[in-house]
Design a protein around this motif. Structure first.
Motif, short mmCIF file in Angstrom:
data_model
loop_
_atom_site.label_atom_id
_atom_site.label_comp_id
_atom_site.label_asym_id
_atom_site.label_seq_id
_atom_site.Cartn_x
_atom_site.Cartn_y
_atom_site.Cartn_z
N ALA A 1 0.83 -1.20 0.00
CA ALA A 1 0.00 0.00 0.00
C ALA A 1 0.87 1.26 0.00
O ALA A 1 0.51 2.26 -0.63
CB ALA A 1 -0.94 0.00 1.20
N TRP A 2 1.99 1.22 0.71
CA TRP A 2 2.88 2.40 0.68
C TRP A 2 3.33 2.66 -0.75
O TRP A 2 3.32 3.81 -1.21
CB TRP A 2 4.14 2.18 1.52
CG TRP A 2 3.99 1.58 2.87
CD1 TRP A 2 2.91 1.67 3.70
CD2 TRP A 2 4.96 0.78 3.54
NE1 TRP A 2 3.16 0.99 4.86
CE2 TRP A 2 4.40 0.44 4.79
CE3 TRP A 2 6.24 0.34 3.23
CZ2 TRP A 2 5.10 -0.35 5.72
CZ3 TRP A 2 6.93 -0.43 4.15
CH2 TRP A 2 6.37 -0.77 5.38
N TYR A 3 3.75 1.60 -1.42
CA TYR A 3 4.30 1.75 -2.76
C TYR A 3 3.22 2.16 -3.76
O TYR A 3 3.49 2.92 -4.70
CB TYR A 3 4.97 0.45 -3.20
CG TYR A 3 6.07 0.00 -2.28
CD1 TYR A 3 7.05 0.89 -1.85
CD2 TYR A 3 6.14 -1.31 -1.83
CE1 TYR A 3 8.07 0.48 -0.99
CE2 TYR A 3 7.16 -1.74 -0.98
CZ TYR A 3 8.12 -0.84 -0.56
OH TYR A 3 9.12 -1.24 0.29
N ALA A 4 2.00 1.69 -3.55
CA ALA A 4 0.90 2.08 -4.43
C ALA A 4 0.64 3.59 -4.31
O ALA A 4 0.36 4.26 -5.31
CB ALA A 4 -0.35 1.29 -4.10
N MET A 5 0.72 4.10 -3.09
CA MET A 5 0.56 5.55 -2.91
C MET A 5 1.69 6.30 -3.62
O MET A 5 1.47 7.37 -4.22
CB MET A 5 0.52 5.90 -1.42
CG MET A 5 -0.77 5.46 -0.74
SD MET A 5 -0.96 6.10 0.95
CE MET A 5 0.27 5.14 1.81
N ASP A 6 2.90 5.75 -3.56
CA ASP A 6 4.02 6.35 -4.29
C ASP A 6 3.71 6.42 -5.79
O ASP A 6 3.98 7.42 -6.46
CB ASP A 6 5.30 5.54 -4.08
CG ASP A 6 5.85 5.64 -2.67
OD1 ASP A 6 5.50 6.60 -1.97
OD2 ASP A 6 6.64 4.76 -2.29
#
Length: 397
Positions: free
Chosen positions: A153-158
């Motif tokens: 999820a962190w990377y998707a926000m990135d």
């Protein structure tokens, strides 16, 4: 200090499913895999067993059956050491820290030959159990964990932020997965070797928007062993070796996602660590011939490649789509297949990055060999690159 460190030997198993379930009659034993790799790596290096005076292990997953794995394996190997025998832990940076500590033992004169090694077993553990453990151990218990944040999820926000700021397309980011699978198709250690197309990547079910199945790392088991030596020992062996030329580390003071307003896709820790590593190595990013990046998702490869100066700011996704980071391109990235295709046995992932550089810089990478490769770089990270550990390597023939 005047001493320098070299990689002189390496061995690894193909990333994949090696762990056996508890109810299987014939069990795969971690120490049997690891002892074989040590023998192979030491043979590759050409050193004598008694020369090894430090062994730095990655901390095994909690699913590993044998506890106190480092001292247990010493008994299996019948080794006596005066340098260090230890396990290290640093989340996704665990293997990079093991390598770094083994380097330190040589730099400090505690050993002339040291091993950085480890095994990661997790494939027989249910996805539910693994994800619950991952959320609880990586997240902030006051915020991330209770909200159900996962690392993906962190990377998707990135990815969403990057597309918004730079006009990158979903297809440009997905091109990283296609490129990595092509590289993996040439790597016998890779978990997934069947080539894929851009249409296939985009058509996969979403994991966390906008990242689909082929853009996130698979689960898998892995094990690797690297033999490090002082440069004096490396020269005496009469074989090609890989010199550790520069090292940089930076932690930006945040935990996974910063609670202070910042540039969430700037990866400042990677940028600072890379600058320090380049300065120590005496080169710039333009002199690199390849890079093995710790990049769990396609977007992470894009962002870290920009942060460490391989590609212009905001142009990483476009460069991947144009083939600049492919074998034969301007700067080949993740020639092993990267975490999305070579695989991501998390606690030993960085060891595979160093294995790839050892093969490339000794001219032993076969079909994926980067021609005349002299300088390479490897990165390790904590969560969302809140911290980065970077090593610059040089081929010595």
């Amino acid at each position: 200090m005047s001493r320098a460190v070299a990689i002189v030997g390496a061995s690894a198993i193909p990333v994949g499913r090696h762990q056996t379930a508890d109810d299987v009659a014939l069990q795969t034993l971690e120490h049997e895999i690891m002892t074989r790799l040590v023998v192979e790596a030491v043979r590759d290096a050409g050193v004598d067993k008694q020369d090894i005076q430090s062994l730095v292990f990655t901390l095994p997953r909690p699913y590993t059956r044998q506890k106190y794995f480092h001292t247990f394996l010493m008994g299996q190997l019948r080794l006596a050491c005066r340098g260090n025998v230890m396990e290290v832990m640093g989340n996704g940076m665990t293997a990079a820290l093991a390598f770094d500590q083994a380097c330190n033992d040589i730099l400090l004169g505690r050993a002339n030959v040291a091993l950085a090694l480890g095994i990661n077993m997790e494939s027989a553990v249910s996805a539910t159990e693994h994800m619950m453990s991952s959320m609880r151990t990586t997240g902030d218990v006051d915020f991330h964990t209770s909200a159900g944040f996962t690392p993906i999820a962190w990377y998707a926000m990135d990815a969403m932020r990057y597309m918004h700021e730079h006009g990158a397309t979903r297809e440009q980011i997905a091109a990283v997965a296609v490129k990595n699978r092509h590289h993996a198709s040439l790597n016998p250690l890779a978990q997934f070797r069947k080539p894929i197309t851009l249409d296939e990547v985009v058509a996969q079910r979403p994991i966390v928007e906008p990242l689909g199945l082929y853009e996130v790392p698979p689960r898998g088991d892995g094990a690797a062993c690297l033999v490090l030596a002082s440069e004096e020992v490396a020269r005496s062996l009469g074989r090609p070796y890989v010199l550790v030329r520069g090292r940089g580390f930076c932690h930006d003071g945040s935990h996974q996602i910063s609670d202070v307003p910042n540039d969430m896709i700037g990866f400042t820790a990677a940028r600072q660590a890379a600058q320090d590593a380049y300065r120590q190595a005496g080169i710039g990013p333009e002199q690199l011939d390849l890079a093995e990046l710790y990049a769990p998702c396609t977007i992470v490869e894009v962002l870290v490649s920009e942060a460490i100066g391989l590609l212009p700011h905001g142009q990483g996704a476009r460069a991947a789509a144009e083939g600049q980071t492919r074998l034969g391109g301007r700067i080949p990235i993740s020639t092993s297949g990267g975490l999305t295709s070579r695989g991501h046995p998390a606690y030993v992932t960085s060891l595979y990055n160093y294995v790839e550089l050892a093969e490339q810089l000794r001219g032993r990478a076969g079909e994926r060999q980067v021609k005349n490769a002299r300088f390479g770089l490897a990165t390790g990270e904590l969560g969302n690159y809140n911290a980065a550990l970077i090593h610059v390597m040089e081929a010595v023939q």
